[in-house]
Design a protein around this motif. Structure first.
Motif, PDB file in Angstrom:
ATOM      1  N   GLY A  72      -4.693  29.940  -2.337  1.00  0.00           N
ATOM      2  CA  GLY A  72      -3.669  29.254  -1.554  1.00  0.00           C
ATOM      3  C   GLY A  72      -2.436  30.082  -1.275  1.00  0.00           C
ATOM      4  O   GLY A  72      -1.545  29.642  -0.545  1.00  0.00           O
ATOM      5  N   VAL A  73      -2.354  31.289  -1.844  1.00  0.00           N
ATOM      6  CA  VAL A  73      -1.219  32.179  -1.619  1.00  0.00           C
ATOM      7  C   VAL A  73      -1.753  33.603  -1.483  1.00  0.00           C
ATOM      8  O   VAL A  73      -2.951  33.807  -1.314  1.00  0.00           O
ATOM      9  N   THR A  74      -0.873  34.585  -1.572  1.00  0.00           N
ATOM     10  CA  THR A  74      -1.279  35.981  -1.436  1.00  0.00           C
ATOM     11  C   THR A  74      -1.530  36.610  -2.805  1.00  0.00           C
ATOM     12  O   THR A  74      -0.587  36.793  -3.574  1.00  0.00           O
ATOM     13  N   PRO A  75      -2.772  36.957  -3.136  1.00  0.00           N
ATOM     14  CA  PRO A  75      -3.019  37.701  -4.377  1.00  0.00           C
ATOM     15  C   PRO A  75      -2.616  39.162  -4.161  1.00  0.00           C
ATOM     16  O   PRO A  75      -2.981  39.772  -3.155  1.00  0.00           O
ATOM     17  N   VAL A  76      -1.869  39.717  -5.096  1.00  0.00           N
ATOM     18  CA  VAL A  76      -1.418  41.097  -4.986  1.00  0.00           C
ATOM     19  C   VAL A  76      -2.229  41.958  -5.951  1.00  0.00           C
ATOM     20  O   VAL A  76      -2.128  41.805  -7.170  1.00  0.00           O
ATOM     21  N   ALA A 116      -3.364  39.505  -9.476  1.00  0.00           N
ATOM     22  CA  ALA A 116      -4.795  39.705  -9.242  1.00  0.00           C
ATOM     23  C   ALA A 116      -5.255  40.915 -10.039  1.00  0.00           C
ATOM     24  O   ALA A 116      -4.804  42.035  -9.787  1.00  0.00           O
ATOM     25  N   ILE A 117      -6.141  40.695 -11.000  1.00  0.00           N
ATOM     26  CA  ILE A 117      -6.614  41.749 -11.889  1.00  0.00           C
ATOM     27  C   ILE A 117      -8.116  41.944 -11.696  1.00  0.00           C
ATOM     28  O   ILE A 117      -8.904  41.022 -11.911  1.00  0.00           O
ATOM     29  N   GLY A 257     -20.190  46.411  -8.254  1.00  0.00           N
ATOM     30  CA  GLY A 257     -19.178  45.510  -7.708  1.00  0.00           C
ATOM     31  C   GLY A 257     -18.088  45.221  -8.717  1.00  0.00           C
ATOM     32  O   GLY A 257     -18.173  45.622  -9.891  1.00  0.00           O
ATOM     33  N   ARG A 258     -17.068  44.525  -8.263  1.00  0.00           N
ATOM     34  CA  ARG A 258     -15.928  44.179  -9.110  1.00  0.00           C
ATOM     35  C   ARG A 258     -15.572  42.710  -8.903  1.00  0.00           C
ATOM     36  O   ARG A 258     -15.732  42.154  -7.803  1.00  0.00           O
ATOM     37  N   MET A 259     -15.068  42.093  -9.959  1.00  0.00           N
ATOM     38  CA  MET A 259     -14.601  40.715  -9.908  1.00  0.00           C
ATOM     39  C   MET A 259     -13.076  40.733  -9.976  1.00  0.00           C
ATOM     40  O   MET A 259     -12.466  41.782 -10.172  1.00  0.00           O
ATOM     41  N   VAL A 260     -12.459  39.562  -9.826  1.00  0.00           N
ATOM     42  CA  VAL A 260     -10.995  39.502  -9.891  1.00  0.00           C
ATOM     43  C   VAL A 260     -10.572  38.203 -10.558  1.00  0.00           C
ATOM     44  O   VAL A 260     -11.180  37.154 -10.358  1.00  0.00           O
ATOM     45  N   ALA A 261      -9.542  38.319 -11.403  1.00  0.00           N
ATOM     46  CA  ALA A 261      -8.910  37.157 -12.035  1.00  0.00           C
ATOM     47  C   ALA A 261      -7.567  36.950 -11.368  1.00  0.00           C
ATOM     48  O   ALA A 261      -6.754  37.882 -11.283  1.00  0.00           O
TER      49      ALA A 261
END
Length: 266
Positions: A72-76, A116-117, A257-261
């Motif tokens: 809902g917003v911008t992940p950095v 965003a990690i 691949g990579r995931m993100v938290a």
């Protein structure tokens, strides 16, 4: 089907993604992606958000767009290098075309900027506090360098809270049954004089008889978080290496691949 012809209807986290658990006292929401819910093709199928694994750029862009829409917003995103630097997110970090800043953790005190990690075996840790959120990339190098302690300190200073008010959630990482390490890892955690089993390190020589240990990355993280003053610590029960159908794993397939938290203030 490529990213160019997919109509994205995703407005909330995919049902397979992990959802952080936080108790009363914080107002934050987020998720950790799994392999599900994206458009990338094998070996990156399907929700790969990593731009450095030889995936189709359009697919990565679409996957990241879905992550942003779900948050809902911008992940950095930050440029992760297995260190301990913490970035306090500012509006300029989210501008289109902005280059990621080199850091292995970030904090946000703005509801419009989500941390965003990225991860694919290393441990992503999300932090929620009154007035702020944070995220840290905690592989063994970053963990030994103090990335979690630095994140807690930076978040407390920025949000004006105490460590006991900070809640932590541990995402999916390589589990203790699969994380084989050598003596250099034990030395990094001050366990160099432990030739056999010790807390968080189980002695298990490899097939050539060379000394190896199975390391408990979530256990090491919990120990450090408690020492930093945290009381509420949840998660850390998934193994990326063992659950190949659900998670990417760098040790299992480096280019997979990579995931993100992701976490934001609500």
């Amino acid at each position: 089907m490529t990213a160019n012809n997919v109509k994205n209807e995703l407005t909330k986290p995919h049902p397979d993604w992990l959802l952080p658990e936080f108790g009363p006292g914080v107002a934050a929401e987020g998720f950790m992606t799994t392999r599900a819910g994206g458009v990338s093709q094998a070996p990156h199928a399907s929700m790969n958000i990593g731009s450095g694994v030889d995936d189709e750029p359009a697919a990565v862009a679409e996957n990241r767009r879905r992550v942003a829409q779900a948050s809902g917003v911008t992940p950095v995103y930050v440029w992760q290098v297995h260190g301990a630097k913490v970035l306090h997110l500012q509006p300029e970090h989210a501008l289109p075309g902005a280059r990621p800043v080199q850091a292995d953790a970030s904090i946000s005190t703005s509801p419009e900027l989500a941390v965003a990690i990225q991860a694919a075996d290393c441990l992503p840790v999300l932090f929620a506090a009154p007035g702020g959120v944070g995220g840290a990339h905690a592989g063994w190098r970053g963990l030994a360098a103090g990335v979690l302690e630095h994140t807690v300190q930076a978040l407390c200073e920025a949000a004006g809270c105490r460590p006991e008010q900070v809640q932590a959630w541990l995402g999916a990482c390589i589990g203790p049954q699969a994380f084989e390490v050598g003596a250099e890892v034990l030395a990094a955690f001050g366990r160099a004089d432990a030739p056999v089993d010790s807390e968080f390190f189980r002695y298990q020589p490899n097939t050539q008889g060379e000394p190896r240990w199975r390391a408990d990355l979530p256990g090491l993280a919990r120990q450090r978080l408690r020492a930093a003053g945290l009381i509420h610590i949840r998660g850390g029960h998934w193994c990326t290496h063992s659950e190949s159908s659900r998670f990417f794993s760098f040790r299992r397939e480096a280019q997979g691949g990579r995931m993100v938290a992701v976490l934001r203030l609500r």
